[in-house]
Design a protein around this motif. Sequence first.
Motif, PDB file in Angstrom:
ATOM      1  N   VAL A 309      11.741  -0.079  10.883  1.00  0.00           N
ATOM      2  CA  VAL A 309      11.325  -1.163   9.986  1.00  0.00           C
ATOM      3  C   VAL A 309       9.977  -0.836   9.353  1.00  0.00           C
ATOM      4  O   VAL A 309       9.730  -1.134   8.177  1.00  0.00           O
ATOM      5  CB  VAL A 309      11.247  -2.501  10.762  1.00  0.00           C
ATOM      6  N   GLN A 310       9.096  -0.200  10.134  1.00  0.00           N
ATOM      7  CA  GLN A 310       7.778   0.169   9.612  1.00  0.00           C
ATOM      8  C   GLN A 310       7.911   1.114   8.423  1.00  0.00           C
ATOM      9  O   GLN A 310       7.230   0.936   7.404  1.00  0.00           O
ATOM     10  CB  GLN A 310       6.947   0.832  10.703  1.00  0.00           C
ATOM     11  N   ILE A 311       8.772   2.093   8.531  1.00  0.00           N
ATOM     12  CA  ILE A 311       8.968   3.042   7.433  1.00  0.00           C
ATOM     13  C   ILE A 311       9.473   2.319   6.187  1.00  0.00           C
ATOM     14  O   ILE A 311       8.989   2.537   5.077  1.00  0.00           O
ATOM     15  CB  ILE A 311       9.954   4.155   7.850  1.00  0.00           C
ATOM     16  N   VAL A 312      10.458   1.406   6.374  1.00  0.00           N
ATOM     17  CA  VAL A 312      11.024   0.663   5.238  1.00  0.00           C
ATOM     18  C   VAL A 312       9.949  -0.200   4.580  1.00  0.00           C
ATOM     19  O   VAL A 312       9.804  -0.231   3.349  1.00  0.00           O
ATOM     20  CB  VAL A 312      12.204  -0.218   5.704  1.00  0.00           C
ATOM     21  N   MET A 313       9.159  -0.915   5.393  1.00  0.00           N
ATOM     22  CA  MET A 313       8.133  -1.826   4.857  1.00  0.00           C
ATOM     23  C   MET A 313       7.024  -1.063   4.151  1.00  0.00           C
ATOM     24  O   MET A 313       6.543  -1.472   3.094  1.00  0.00           O
ATOM     25  CB  MET A 313       7.552  -2.674   5.983  1.00  0.00           C
ATOM     26  N   LEU A 314       6.601   0.055   4.731  1.00  0.00           N
ATOM     27  CA  LEU A 314       5.530   0.820   4.109  1.00  0.00           C
ATOM     28  C   LEU A 314       5.990   1.458   2.795  1.00  0.00           C
ATOM     29  O   LEU A 314       5.237   1.488   1.819  1.00  0.00           O
ATOM     30  CB  LEU A 314       5.014   1.893   5.072  1.00  0.00           C
ATOM     31  N   LEU A 315       7.219   1.954   2.773  1.00  0.00           N
ATOM     32  CA  LEU A 315       7.758   2.502   1.528  1.00  0.00           C
ATOM     33  C   LEU A 315       7.876   1.409   0.465  1.00  0.00           C
ATOM     34  O   LEU A 315       7.542   1.620  -0.704  1.00  0.00           O
ATOM     35  CB  LEU A 315       9.114   3.153   1.775  1.00  0.00           C
ATOM     36  N   SER A 316       8.345   0.223   0.874  1.00  0.00           N
ATOM     37  CA  SER A 316       8.460  -0.904  -0.061  1.00  0.00           C
ATOM     38  C   SER A 316       7.096  -1.281  -0.604  1.00  0.00           C
ATOM     39  O   SER A 316       6.933  -1.556  -1.799  1.00  0.00           O
ATOM     40  CB  SER A 316       9.098  -2.112   0.638  1.00  0.00           C
ATOM     41  N   THR A 317       6.101  -1.292   0.284  1.00  0.00           N
ATOM     42  CA  THR A 317       4.748  -1.648  -0.124  1.00  0.00           C
ATOM     43  C   THR A 317       4.186  -0.647  -1.116  1.00  0.00           C
ATOM     44  O   THR A 317       3.653  -1.021  -2.175  1.00  0.00           O
ATOM     45  CB  THR A 317       3.829  -1.721   1.114  1.00  0.00           C
ATOM     46  N   ILE A 318       4.293   0.635  -0.788  1.00  0.00           N
ATOM     47  CA  ILE A 318       3.719   1.671  -1.652  1.00  0.00           C
ATOM     48  C   ILE A 318       4.402   1.682  -3.016  1.00  0.00           C
ATOM     49  O   ILE A 318       3.736   1.743  -4.055  1.00  0.00           O
ATOM     50  CB  ILE A 318       3.831   3.050  -0.972  1.00  0.00           C
TER      51      ILE A 318
END
Length: 588
Positions: A309-318
Amino acid sequence: MKQLYLLCKKNRTFILLFFSVLSGILFLRLFLSIWGRVPATNYRVLTEMSVEVLHEDGSIDHFDSHLFNFSSKKDKIILHLPLKENWKKEHQAINFFFYNSVVKAYYKDKLIVSFGEHLKRHMIGNLKVCIPVPIEAYGDEIRVEIFPKMPYMENNFDSPVMMAESDSLFFTIIGQETSYAIFVMTVVATFLAMMMFAFFSSIHIYAREGFWLMSMIFAITLWHLGNSGMMYMLTNYEDMNAVAEYIGMYLLLSTAPLYASYETERPLVKKYLRIAGSILFLLFLLSVALYLLPTGYTYVWHLRWAQGVQIVMLLSTIVSLIFPGRVVKNSSDHILGVGLVYVAILGIMEQVRLILSASVTHKWPLLLQWFVKVHYSKVLIILMIFVFITAFSFKLILVMQRNLEDEHLRVLAFSDNLTALGNRQYLQRKLDVLDNQHLTDYGVIFIDINDLKYTNDHFGHESGDQLIRMVALAIKGAVSASCGFCGRNGGDEFIAVISPEEYLEEVSKQILENLENIKEKEKTRFPVSISLGTATYSEVSAEIRLEGEIVTTGLVIQKADQRMYEAKSEYKKSKVGKAFLENKGRAW
């Protein structure tokens, strides 16, 4: 180039302040690098070592450096740390980190110390190992047996460090003393900023954005302090190091998308980030509560899911920050766009490094060995802090500039250009407030300039303007000292509202006195005089209630206007310039 010059010129004050702060940080880094660093003479890096990895099938892998790997929780790792005779010193200790394992140290077959066996809730994290060196071990070796609780290397193993037992506390920050100071200051500063922004969050939307930005920086910095083992400098409690790492990670899951939701202009993206961030923030609060309560909960129960989930959220954020969806981008957008590209590159390099760490050995090419030794996360975090705070600061500057421009336009919209008093629109808004709040303790002064047309015709319009400014100055000087407001109603008319009404007579006399003083100071050729009339809410109310009507400011002004005309009529009859007073009307 011209646009860059105009941008720098427009924001020169902020740029000077920014570079002053940056220079201070660089000076602090230089100072700590020279005077705050652990002296190299105080420790020794044990680069000469051999490693054996015993597999379950009886096979053995041999490695001749600190770069080794294993492939199962059932593997047994044996480190051989030779100690030269000329190194002999009392009260020395060998220090290193190892991820989530049971570690036992022996001299010959005698157990010296063990770590990781009796921890109740320790999670995946850096276990700090400190092995006291027996004096008789010099000229021989220390044998360290490691029983991993993970099936692979989570990170590369750094060479052990030998130093005095009394100095072992500083082992955790050797080579990163400056980073430690900066990260600790960042954690403290962002926590205080979070409290400040939370206090103002109900007042301004940018305070809410600032709260989530500071929370995100706080989270990623706390995560790094735990992940790097620097948290041991603050507390020697093993669980706390791991808890700091995972609290930081779980908090980052929610704060990153919530902050990004304020930056994007795309409605669907904004909604997605807000909903996902809110849900994850509630899960973060729940996980903290479960850990604090006697539930036995540890953050590794669903660690892989959390990392996904962290990878998905950070990619979405960036992605949402790099492409905010604005037609016209401002300075803040450009800083975020360029900065986050480099952040993304460093993030990819750090993930590649972690993946390779599980496999790289001394047999791999030197370039790859060097690659896995460099901790890109430290540079990434410092760059992220720099990018986000700089972008947010530029955004606040733009917002303040826009607010100042709006305030200036508002002042222009409600100000009279000639006198700098409020205009008719200003007076109407203030009078509406009196009516809406049903205030009753006030009085009105209606003022009219005598002989303004005569002054314009015989002395010119510049003299007429000067006469208007003189009267305005006299009124402003008298009203500003009391509880009330005043404005130019148009042409040669002014209105002043005084509250409480008991000051009405005093302010009226002060206006006349001020005008006399100004007249003597200016020594004008044209005549200077005014007619004024006064009325109070109470007297108008007493008259109106007999007729059953509702008292408004308009009726009070009408009464004062009527008395002003009575005074002006008497002035025109007398034309002698002396005081005239009748029915509360007067001419001067």
